[in-house]
Design a protein around this motif. Structure first.
Motif, short mmCIF file in Angstrom:
data_model
loop_
_atom_site.label_atom_id
_atom_site.label_comp_id
_atom_site.label_asym_id
_atom_site.label_seq_id
_atom_site.Cartn_x
_atom_site.Cartn_y
_atom_site.Cartn_z
N VAL A 274 0.84 -1.20 0.00
CA VAL A 274 0.00 0.00 0.00
C VAL A 274 0.88 1.25 0.00
CG1 VAL A 274 -1.70 1.29 1.34
CG2 VAL A 274 -1.93 -1.18 1.09
N MET A 275 1.98 1.22 0.76
CA MET A 275 2.87 2.37 0.83
C MET A 275 3.52 2.61 -0.54
SD MET A 275 6.11 3.06 3.34
CE MET A 275 7.05 1.72 2.66
N TYR A 276 3.99 1.55 -1.22
CA TYR A 276 4.59 1.71 -2.55
C TYR A 276 3.56 2.22 -3.55
CZ TYR A 276 8.80 -0.64 -0.95
OH TYR A 276 9.94 -0.97 -0.29
N ALA A 277 2.34 1.77 -3.45
CA ALA A 277 1.29 2.23 -4.36
C ALA A 277 1.02 3.72 -4.15
CB ALA A 277 0.02 1.42 -4.16
N LYS A 278 0.96 4.16 -2.90
CA LYS A 278 0.76 5.57 -2.62
C LYS A 278 1.93 6.40 -3.13
CE LYS A 278 -2.14 4.99 1.48
NZ LYS A 278 -2.22 5.20 2.94
N PHE A 279 3.14 5.91 -2.93
CA PHE A 279 4.31 6.62 -3.41
C PHE A 279 4.28 6.76 -4.93
CE2 PHE A 279 8.46 8.31 -3.18
CZ PHE A 279 9.20 7.75 -4.21
N PHE A 280 3.91 5.72 -5.63
CA PHE A 280 3.82 5.75 -7.09
C PHE A 280 2.77 6.76 -7.54
CE2 PHE A 280 4.34 4.31 -11.30
CZ PHE A 280 3.08 4.23 -11.87
#
Length: 181
Positions: free
Chosen positions: A20-26
């Motif tokens: 979820v954190m990587y998706a938000k960062f992207f």
């Protein structure tokens, strides 16, 4: 039918917050890229938006209050100077002098002083970019002590005032006991 590997299961079952954190960062990176795109960028590759022209607006622009122009001073390619000073005080025995000259990139100079034992020390030097700094030291004269100078200081009287210290009585309440008992 889909087969899951042990790594796949660990990634999705034990670290869902990381995905979820990587998706938000992207998503944030994509939004920043779109927001920072130059206006009219898509016009150059054929995706032009329809142009909307507004009526011209009259603007008044104030002139700057003061404009300072900075100009570089001319640099002398061959600087030159002459410097000298001297002291001759018979009451203190202070005798010294110095002189220095810069001409055509070469420094010539000398200084002399009377040492405490009475000898005269004279240093003559030259310095340039090719040979560096070169000095010749000469010590001449007879040894005799320099005249001593007696300096009389006036006595200083210091009187200290007495300091009075008063202590106030302090009232202390007798302990009753611990409040939790």
């Amino acid at each position: 039918m889909r087969v899951r590997t042990a790594t796949h299961v660990l990634l999705y079952t034990h670290r869902p917050h990381a995905i979820v954190m990587y998706a938000k960062f992207f998503i944030v990176c994509c939004v920043c890229a779109v927001a920072s795109a130059a206006p009219g960028y898509l016009d150059t590759i054929g995706y032009a938006a329809p142009a909307i022209h507004a009526a011209p607006i009259a603007h008044t622009i104030a002139a700057p209050a003061v404009a300072h122009v900075v100009r570089a001073e001319p640099v002398d390619p061959n600087p030159a100077y002459t410097y000298s000073y001297g002291v001759n005080d018979p009451s203190t025995g202070d005798h010294k002098d110095a002189q220095e000259t810069l001409q055509n990139g070469v420094v010539h100079g000398s200084y002399s002083l009377v040492e405490p034992d009475g000898h005269l020390r004279k240093v003559t030097y030259t310095a340039d970019h090719v040979n560096g700094f070169n000095a010749v030291v000469e010590r001449t004269g007879n040894a005799h002590p320099a005249p001593a100078v007696a300096v009389a200081h006036a006595p200083v009287a210091v009187a200290h005032a007495p300091i009075a210290v008063a202590h106030a009585p302090v009232a202390v309440a007798a302990p009753i006991g611990h409040p939790w008992r």
